[in-house]
Scaffold this motif. Structure first.
Motif, short mmCIF file in Angstrom:
data_model
loop_
_atom_site.label_atom_id
_atom_site.label_comp_id
_atom_site.label_asym_id
_atom_site.label_seq_id
_atom_site.Cartn_x
_atom_site.Cartn_y
_atom_site.Cartn_z
N ARG A 1 48.67 -36.72 -5.72
CA ARG A 1 47.62 -35.94 -4.12
C ARG A 1 46.87 -35.67 -3.36
O ARG A 1 46.00 -35.03 -4.66
N GLU B 1 45.78 -35.40 4.73
CA GLU B 1 46.35 -35.63 3.10
C GLU B 1 46.48 -36.89 3.39
O GLU B 1 46.64 -37.44 4.12
N GLY B 2 46.99 -36.65 1.56
CA GLY B 2 47.82 -38.23 1.72
C GLY B 2 48.18 -38.03 0.15
O GLY B 2 48.04 -37.02 -0.15
N THR B 3 48.85 -39.57 -0.09
CA THR B 3 49.25 -39.20 -2.10
C THR B 3 48.28 -40.89 -2.61
O THR B 3 48.51 -42.28 -1.39
N TYR C 1 47.38 -42.46 3.62
CA TYR C 1 46.90 -41.28 4.47
C TYR C 1 48.06 -41.10 5.17
O TYR C 1 48.94 -41.43 5.51
N ALA C 2 48.41 -39.77 5.32
CA ALA C 2 49.84 -39.01 6.33
C ALA C 2 48.87 -38.99 7.76
O ALA C 2 48.23 -39.52 8.17
N ASP D 1 48.82 -31.96 -7.35
CA ASP D 1 50.41 -32.51 -7.31
C ASP D 1 49.89 -33.64 -8.58
O ASP D 1 51.22 -34.24 -8.61
#
Length: 209
Positions: free
Chosen positions: A52, A64-66, A79-80, A184
């Motif tokens: 993340r 935020e995002g992954t 992107y979230a 993470d």
């Protein structure tokens, strides 16, 4: 709305090796060279990585995002919400996708410094390093380079024990800052091929339109 240019600069600059373009950086001590070489070896050995991210812009805005990375040549940043954008590299270019409009903007692979990180080897000792700082278990390597948008400065922060990239701060040509933190993180994870593709329903657009 996330600025597309800042997206590409922030991700690309933070993960690139920065081919020197602005003259000689400062001389490195033997300890600094050893640490940077260990960082090079460690990160060059990573084939896949997921995790993340938290992006903070110069006004304090947080996004935020992954992310998903598969070397060579593949990376995706999702992107979230409420952001609707995603960045994907599939080897022949970088694509900024708009999930709501089902469109994408293409940028040539050789115009983005991120291509250096996605290759077979990483070598920060070939970068234009202007400062190295050791503090509290981390090493900060500050480099400058000439990008597609102008001169940028980036401070890359690595864990001195694990040699993992933890964070970078970009100073854009305008003076605005963008900080990008990773957490993470998992390595050696199998990533579906579909994560590095553009859906057939998406249509291409010119950047800026």
């Amino acid at each position: 709305m996330i600025r597309r240019q800042a997206l590409l600069l922030g991700i690309a600059a933070g993960l690139s090796t920065f081919v020197p373009a602005l003259g000689q950086g400062r001389a490195l001590s033997a300890e600094e060279q050893q640490l940077i070489n260990e960082i090079n070896v460690h990160n060059s050995a990573i084939s896949t990585m997921v995790g993340r991210f938290l992006q903070i812009d110069t006004n304090g805005g947080r996004t935020e995002g992954t992310f998903f990375l598969q070397r060579p040549d593949k990376i995706a940043f999702r992107y979230a919400p409420p952001s609707r954008e995603e960045i994907v590299s599939i080897g022949n270019g970088f694509y900024v996708l708009d999930r709501r409009e089902e469109t994408y903007y293409a940028y040539p692979q050789d115009s983005i410094p991120l291509r250096q990180f996605l290759g077979s080897q990483i070598n920060l000792l070939n970068a234009n390093v202007v400062d190295v700082t050791l503090s509290d278990g981390y090493i900060s390597v500050t480099v400058i380079d000439e990008t597609v948008a102008g001169t940028v400065q980036v401070s890359l922060i690595f864990d001195t024990e694990t040699k993992d990239l933890a964070q970078w701060t970009l100073v854009e040509p305008s003076g605005a800052e963008l900080t990008f933190s990773l957490y993470d993180v998992q390595k050696g994870v199998e990533i579906p091929r579909s994560f590095f593709s553009i859906p057939a329903t998406y249509r291409g657009k010119e950047p800026g339109t």
